[in-house]
Design a protein around this motif. Structure first.
Motif, PDB file in Angstrom:
ATOM      1  N   LEU A 187      50.562  41.995  36.484  1.00 14.30           N
ATOM      2  CA  LEU A 187      49.388  41.113  36.419  1.00 14.30           C
ATOM      3  C   LEU A 187      49.087  40.609  37.826  1.00 14.30           C
ATOM      4  CD1 LEU A 187      50.367  39.088  33.235  1.00 14.30           C
ATOM      5  CD2 LEU A 187      48.642  40.874  33.408  1.00 14.30           C
ATOM      6  N   LEU A 188      48.244  41.328  38.543  1.00 11.66           N
ATOM      7  CA  LEU A 188      47.951  40.980  39.937  1.00 11.66           C
ATOM      8  C   LEU A 188      46.838  39.966  40.019  1.00 11.66           C
ATOM      9  CD1 LEU A 188      48.093  44.632  41.172  1.00 11.66           C
ATOM     10  CD2 LEU A 188      49.744  42.866  41.690  1.00 11.66           C
ATOM     11  N   SER A 189      46.740  39.331  41.197  1.00 13.45           N
ATOM     12  CA  SER A 189      45.736  38.294  41.378  1.00 13.45           C
ATOM     13  C   SER A 189      44.327  38.856  41.214  1.00 13.45           C
ATOM     14  CB  SER A 189      45.896  37.665  42.740  1.00 13.45           C
ATOM     15  OG  SER A 189      44.783  36.896  43.044  1.00 13.45           O
ATOM     16  N   PRO A 190      43.511  38.309  40.308  1.00 13.92           N
ATOM     17  CA  PRO A 190      42.131  38.790  40.153  1.00 13.92           C
ATOM     18  C   PRO A 190      41.329  38.640  41.435  1.00 13.92           C
ATOM     19  CG  PRO A 190      42.726  37.368  38.316  1.00 13.92           C
ATOM     20  CD  PRO A 190      43.820  37.238  39.332  1.00 13.92           C
ATOM     21  N   LEU A 191      41.572  37.571  42.212  1.00 11.22           N
ATOM     22  CA  LEU A 191      40.798  37.368  43.444  1.00 11.22           C
ATOM     23  C   LEU A 191      41.065  38.501  44.438  1.00 11.22           C
ATOM     24  CD1 LEU A 191      38.865  35.668  45.073  1.00 11.22           C
ATOM     25  CD2 LEU A 191      40.785  34.281  45.875  1.00 11.22           C
ATOM     26  N   GLU A 192      42.326  38.910  44.547  1.00 10.73           N
ATOM     27  CA  GLU A 192      42.651  40.002  45.464  1.00 10.73           C
ATOM     28  C   GLU A 192      41.948  41.284  45.027  1.00 10.73           C
ATOM     29  OE1 GLU A 192      46.862  40.271  45.462  1.00 10.73           O
ATOM     30  OE2 GLU A 192      47.108  38.677  46.941  1.00 10.73           O
ATOM     31  N   PHE A 193      41.857  41.476  43.726  1.00  7.21           N
ATOM     32  CA  PHE A 193      41.161  42.658  43.234  1.00  7.21           C
ATOM     33  C   PHE A 193      39.680  42.586  43.578  1.00  7.21           C
ATOM     34  CE2 PHE A 193      40.194  46.388  41.105  1.00  7.21           C
ATOM     35  CZ  PHE A 193      39.291  46.213  40.073  1.00  7.21           C
ATOM     36  N   LEU A 194      39.107  41.376  43.492  1.00  5.78           N
ATOM     37  CA  LEU A 194      37.696  41.234  43.849  1.00  5.78           C
ATOM     38  C   LEU A 194      37.477  41.556  45.330  1.00  5.78           C
ATOM     39  CD1 LEU A 194      36.659  37.995  41.893  1.00  5.78           C
ATOM     40  CD2 LEU A 194      36.047  40.353  41.377  1.00  5.78           C
ATOM     41  N   LEU A 195      38.430  41.153  46.168  1.00  7.15           N
ATOM     42  CA  LEU A 195      38.337  41.475  47.594  1.00  7.15           C
ATOM     43  C   LEU A 195      38.346  42.986  47.794  1.00  7.15           C
ATOM     44  CD1 LEU A 195      40.765  38.848  49.179  1.00  7.15           C
ATOM     45  CD2 LEU A 195      38.319  39.079  49.658  1.00  7.15           C
ATOM     46  N   TYR A 196      39.207  43.635  47.031  1.00  3.52           N
ATOM     47  CA  TYR A 196      39.297  45.096  47.108  1.00  3.52           C
ATOM     48  C   TYR A 196      37.982  45.725  46.675  1.00  3.52           C
ATOM     49  CZ  TYR A 196      40.718  49.854  45.877  1.00  3.52           C
ATOM     50  OH  TYR A 196      40.801  51.225  45.758  1.00  3.52           O
ATOM     51  N   LEU A 197      37.389  45.206  45.585  1.00  2.00           N
ATOM     52  CA  LEU A 197      36.108  45.742  45.103  1.00  2.00           C
ATOM     53  C   LEU A 197      35.019  45.552  46.159  1.00  2.00           C
ATOM     54  CD1 LEU A 197      35.656  44.773  41.344  1.00  2.00           C
ATOM     55  CD2 LEU A 197      36.023  47.015  42.330  1.00  2.00           C
TER      56      LEU A 197
END
Lengths: 381, 158
Positions: free
Chosen positions: A339-349
């Motif tokens: 369960l990774l940080s959603p914010l980090e995923f948004l940065l990746y997107l």
């Protein structure tokens, strides 16, 4: 104890599924096309005969106008060599002419550029399709290419960019892994710098239209292309050519040691298993057995189902692409917790969608969703 | 503009390999002038001549071979082939080299063409098709925008 057993059972089932997942990605008739394109002698003739008699012309045309299109030049040449091209639709023989012409132009411009780089003291390692067209396929008409991939040493990157810029190449795209250039003729030259020092030491010399360069040895090339997750018919053909048609045998033990990532290992295992079953690739049985004993985590399995076998993962779903990006992110960012940080995923997107402002994010997401909806409705029909 | 030489019994032909690449596919020679970015296609008769040139055949044996192969007056063959090799020369696809007559005579073995020995084909004027804009040429989709003969023959649109 019961919980451990059920997890273990699950993983065992996943293992069995993975071995067949490439067969889900590539239908059985593609196997006949691989055999007709890549094998020699009676097996190739038999495969083509079986393929062309079991399918109607419209069905063959449907195949040749989708992914197997990339195999057409190789298929045409192999059938020609076996005296079997009279049943090959004439229109598709033109794809060989096209590929040969395009590649001659690409390789010519690449050779001139490699010469310029050499004169500037920059050694070049030629990679992937262009390298294999020279060393393994030995025919510029059979291996379609969009560009010529080369690697330079990291400390030479800036100088490489300068040389290319002064000689008619324009930077078209750049990422953390490459710089892609294009010239006035529309040819592309893709510069990488990820090749490690040991790979350079093991590199073999090659001539690119009489210009000296280097290329990866067969084991290192196999390591490179077997890590490509989005398997295509072309990557399957390249992997087979490296295994079966290299001048020196593959160093399997070193190859497996290079795969220190579970997903890389799985990609290799799937590739080797598929090619040994369908094409009789020369993969030692003990290597296949050792790879099979590697346990697969749920995350790895889900990633592969999403990325490598979209047919199984319902790729028509509007969020299928988002799921694929999620698993790509999981693969890149090491984490102990699924369960990774959603914010980090948004940065990746944001990085992947090349958005320079956060306020553009909702619009970009909405636009992509709308773009996928017609695919969904077509799929339902 | 450089003068176009007339081939003689001392002339030997050679492919201009410093600047061109070629391949014979389905009996049709495809030639690319890499420096100019031009694409050429030769018909069957042109390809027969091209194959002889690729073997660095001299003028006299080349003419002799073609006259035997094709059912046509030798003088007609000679005139037509002269114009054709001059066209290839003008396009910088081949080179003319003047050889020693002794070397020509030592070439005892006649080069063979693709046809069966002793058979006669109908002689037609060899055709060299030229396409000058390779970039646009390569933008033609080789599946969807071509006719039944395949790339590079574009589908006719009404």
């Amino acid at each position: 104890m019961i919980q451990c057993e059920s997890v273990q059972e699950n993983c065992d089932k996943m293992q069995a599924n993975v071995e067949f997942s490439l067969r889900a990605k590539f239908p059985e008739r593609y196997e006949q096309l691989f055999q007709a394109a890549l094998l020699k002698g009676e097996p190739a003739v038999k495969a083509w005969s079986s393929y062309s008699t079991n399918l109607s012309l419209p069905e063959i045309e449907k195949d040749f106008e989708s992914e197997p299109y990339l195999l057409l030049p190789l298929l045409y040449r192999n059938l020609e060599d076996h005296g079997q091209s009279e049943n090959f639709p004439t229109k598709y023989g033109g794809v060989y002419r096209y590929t040969w012409t395009k590649n001659q132009s690409l390789i010519h411009d690449a050779a001139q550029t490699i010469k310029l780089l050499l004169n500037a003291g920059i050694e070049t390692l030629i990679l992937k399709g262009a390298a294999l067209a020279i060393t393994h396929y030995q025919d510029f008409g059979v291996r379609p290419m969009k560009d010529v991939d080369v690697a330079v040493k990291p400390e030479k990157l800036a100088a490489t960019v300068r040389v290319l810029g002064k000689n008619g190449w324009t930077l078209r795209a750049s990422s953390q892994l490459n710089r892609e250039f294009e010239n006035a003729a529309g040819n592309r030259f893709d510069v990488h710098w990820f090749v490690g020092g040991d790979d350079w030491k093991r590199a073999t010399p090659v001539m690119v239209q009489e210009v000296p360069a280097w290329t990866l040895n067969a084991t290192d090339h196999l390591n490179l292309i077997s890590g490509i997750y989005k398997w295509s018919v072309l990557w399957a053909a390249d992997t087979f050519m490296l295994i079966n048609h290299s001048s020196y045998p593959i160093d399997w033990n070193r190859l497996i040691k290079c795969k220190n990532d579970a997903t890389h290992m799985l990609a290799l295992r799937m590739a080797l298993h598929y090619l040994s079953v369908v094409l009789g690739a020369y993969v030692p049985q003990n290597i296949l057995t050792d790879l099979t004993h590697e346990k697969i985590s749920r995350r790895t399995y889900l990633y592969f189902v999403a990325v490598v076998c979209p047919a199984q993962a319902n790729s028509e779903h509007p969020f299928a692409r988002l799921r694929e990006l999620w698993f790509n992110y999981c693969r890149i960012v090491p984490s102990k917790n699924f369960l990774l940080s959603p914010l980090e995923f948004l940065l990746y997107l944001r990085y992947r969608w090349k958005l320079n402002r956060w306020w553009k994010f909702p619009l970009a997401a909405f636009a992509r969703l709308i773009a996928r909806l017609p695919n969904l409705s077509c799929a339902k029909k | 503009m450089k003068p176009i030489p007339i081939p003689s019994e001392h002339t030997r032909f050679k492919i201009n390999s410093a600047h061109i690449v070629y391949e014979v596919i389905d009996g049709e020679a495809i030639v690319i002038h890499l420096t100019k970015g031009y694409y050429y296609s030769l018909d069957k008769v042109g390809t027969t001549i091209w194959n002889l040139i690729a073997r660095e055949t001299s003028w006299t044996p080349l003419l002799g071979n073609l006259s035997e192969h094709f059912d046509c007056e030798p003088l007609v063959v000679e005139k037509t082939i002269t114009e054709f090799v001059q066209e290839l020369y003008e396009e910088e696809l081949i080179l003319f080299q003047e050889s020693d007559s002794a070397i020509i005579e030592s070439l005892i073995e006649k080069p063979t063409t693709n046809g069966t020995h002793g058979s006669h084909s109908i002689f037609t004027k060899p055709i060299l098709q030229k396409f000058t804009d390779m970039k646009d040429f390569l933008l033609v989709d080789p599946i969807h925008e071509v006719d039944e003969t395949g790339w590079p023959h574009k589908k006719l649109t009404l």
